[in-house]
Design a protein around this motif. Structure first.
Motif, short mmCIF file in Angstrom:
data_model
loop_
_atom_site.label_atom_id
_atom_site.label_comp_id
_atom_site.label_asym_id
_atom_site.label_seq_id
_atom_site.Cartn_x
_atom_site.Cartn_y
_atom_site.Cartn_z
N THR A 1 -7.83 -0.12 2.96
CA THR A 1 -7.18 -1.14 2.04
C THR A 1 -7.88 -1.10 0.86
O THR A 1 -7.20 -1.67 -0.10
CB THR A 1 -7.71 -2.39 2.97
OG1 THR A 1 -8.93 -2.70 3.29
CG2 THR A 1 -7.17 -2.68 4.24
N TRP B 1 1.74 3.92 2.16
CA TRP B 1 1.53 3.88 3.72
C TRP B 1 1.30 5.48 4.02
O TRP B 1 0.43 5.98 4.73
CB TRP B 1 2.68 3.41 4.66
CG TRP B 1 2.71 1.80 4.29
CD1 TRP B 1 4.04 1.38 3.90
CD2 TRP B 1 1.85 0.83 4.87
NE1 TRP B 1 3.74 -0.14 4.02
CE2 TRP B 1 2.52 -0.35 4.44
CE3 TRP B 1 0.67 0.92 5.38
CZ2 TRP B 1 1.94 -1.65 4.89
CZ3 TRP B 1 0.00 -0.32 5.79
CH2 TRP B 1 0.61 -1.49 5.35
N VAL C 1 -4.50 -5.64 6.33
CA VAL C 1 -4.07 -5.37 4.68
C VAL C 1 -3.84 -6.73 4.33
O VAL C 1 -4.44 -6.97 3.32
CB VAL C 1 -2.85 -4.62 4.83
CG1 VAL C 1 -2.27 -4.70 3.30
CG2 VAL C 1 -3.03 -3.12 5.21
N PRO D 1 0.79 -1.11 -0.01
CA PRO D 1 0.15 -0.02 0.06
C PRO D 1 0.81 1.31 -0.12
O PRO D 1 1.89 1.29 0.27
CB PRO D 1 -0.67 -0.17 1.38
CG PRO D 1 -0.71 -1.48 1.88
CD PRO D 1 0.79 -1.82 1.25
N ASP E 1 -6.92 -8.75 3.59
CA ASP E 1 -7.77 -8.19 2.70
C ASP E 1 -7.19 -8.79 1.26
O ASP E 1 -7.88 -9.20 0.27
CB ASP E 1 -7.45 -6.49 2.51
CG ASP E 1 -8.79 -6.13 1.86
OD1 ASP E 1 -9.89 -6.49 1.98
OD2 ASP E 1 -8.47 -5.25 0.88
N GLN E 2 -5.90 -9.26 1.07
CA GLN E 2 -5.08 -9.55 -0.19
C GLN E 2 -5.17 -11.25 -0.22
O GLN E 2 -5.15 -11.57 -1.44
CB GLN E 2 -3.63 -9.09 -0.18
CG GLN E 2 -3.65 -7.56 -0.71
CD GLN E 2 -2.56 -7.02 -0.32
OE1 GLN E 2 -1.64 -7.19 0.57
NE2 GLN E 2 -2.41 -5.70 -0.61
#
Ligand code: ZN
Length: 257
Positions: free
Chosen positions: A169, A150, A223, A148, A226-227
């Motif tokens: 996210t 950040w 994070v 990401p 989510d992935q």
């Protein structure tokens, strides 16, 4: 038949048939590779150790018509310094789980293998396993193109000014006050956490300590959850154990809004 010698770290294992296991390896030469280890669940098997996650070995793999099989295995290390310590083991099993979830099969890049080997080495000696874990996960996200943004707004790229700051996210990073919409699912995070995670990516090795590491771990857990396209029980358990240990379950302000 085609036979190859590989350097491999055991990531996951599944029972197969009566006495076999299917093992997911991360290899230096061929990336993620799935191979059968025949007979390793038998009581007298001399290769049962190979199925243990965190094991590093030199293996010989034979390619059959429909599957690959391990025909020889020689141990290199199994990180005794990790296995003897609950916190280090928790961090290491989580990282291994994340490599299994995020590194795609079929890529021959040696980067993930080298990174995991270095990270596991750090877990053996680092004074704060959570900092080594944050570094390892951050580097993994970078390597896999999943990092990401950040510390700057994903829309206007302005460095963080607000504290606490917003993180999304689904948007892939920070959102400044001008660019978050009230409908977007987002987290409120200390600016220091986001800046700390951005700095961690730049480092060749994990720093000795990091401020708000537990809060950073909670954000990173969100994070990667989510992935990953699967549940991450070792990662959940590791991050939960940090909060129990530090007593910070109710402090910090990382709540979904
Ligand atoms: Zn913005």
């Amino acid at each position: 038949m085609n036979s190859t010698t590989l350097h491999a770290i055991t990531l996951r294992r599944f029972d197969s048939g009566e006495s076999d296991r299917r093992i997911v390896f991360l290899t230096q030469e061929a990336g993620v590779l799935v191979a059968f280890a025949r007979g390793v669940r038998k009581a007298n098997s001399k290769r049962g150790w190979l199925a243990e996650p965190l094991t590093v070995a030199r293996i010989q793999v034979e390619e059959g018509r429909t599957s690959k099989s391990v025909t020889q295995a020689e141990p290199i290390t199994s990180f005794p310094g990790i296995r003897s310590d609950f916190d280090r083991l928790g961090a290491a099993l989580s990282l291994v789980e994340l490599f299994a979830a995020l590194v795609p099969e079929g890529s021959a890049d040696a980067g993930p293998y080298d990174l995991l080997l270095r990270s596991l080495g750090e877990f053996e000696r680092h004074p704060r396993p959570v900092v080594a874990w944050l570094w390892g996960v951050d580097q993994l996200l970078l390597l896999e193109g999943l990092l990401p943004i950040w510390d700057a707004c994903v829309v206007c790229h302005r460095p963080i000014r607000e504290n606490p700051a917003w993180f999304s996210t689904s948007a892939g990073g920070n959102l400044c006050a001008d660019h978050f919409e009230s409908k977007t699912a987002r987290l409120e995070v200390r600016a220091e956490v986001l800046i700390g995670l951005a700095q961690l990516v730049q480092r060749e090795t994990p720093p000795g300590s990091m401020k708000f590491a537990e809060e950073a771990a909670r954000l990173v857990r969100t994070v990667v959850s989510d992935q990953a396209e699967r549940r991450l029980p070792a990662t959940e358990a590791f991050v939960r154990s940090l909060h129990l240990a530090s007593g910070s379950l109710d402090s910090g302000n990382l709540d979904a809004r």
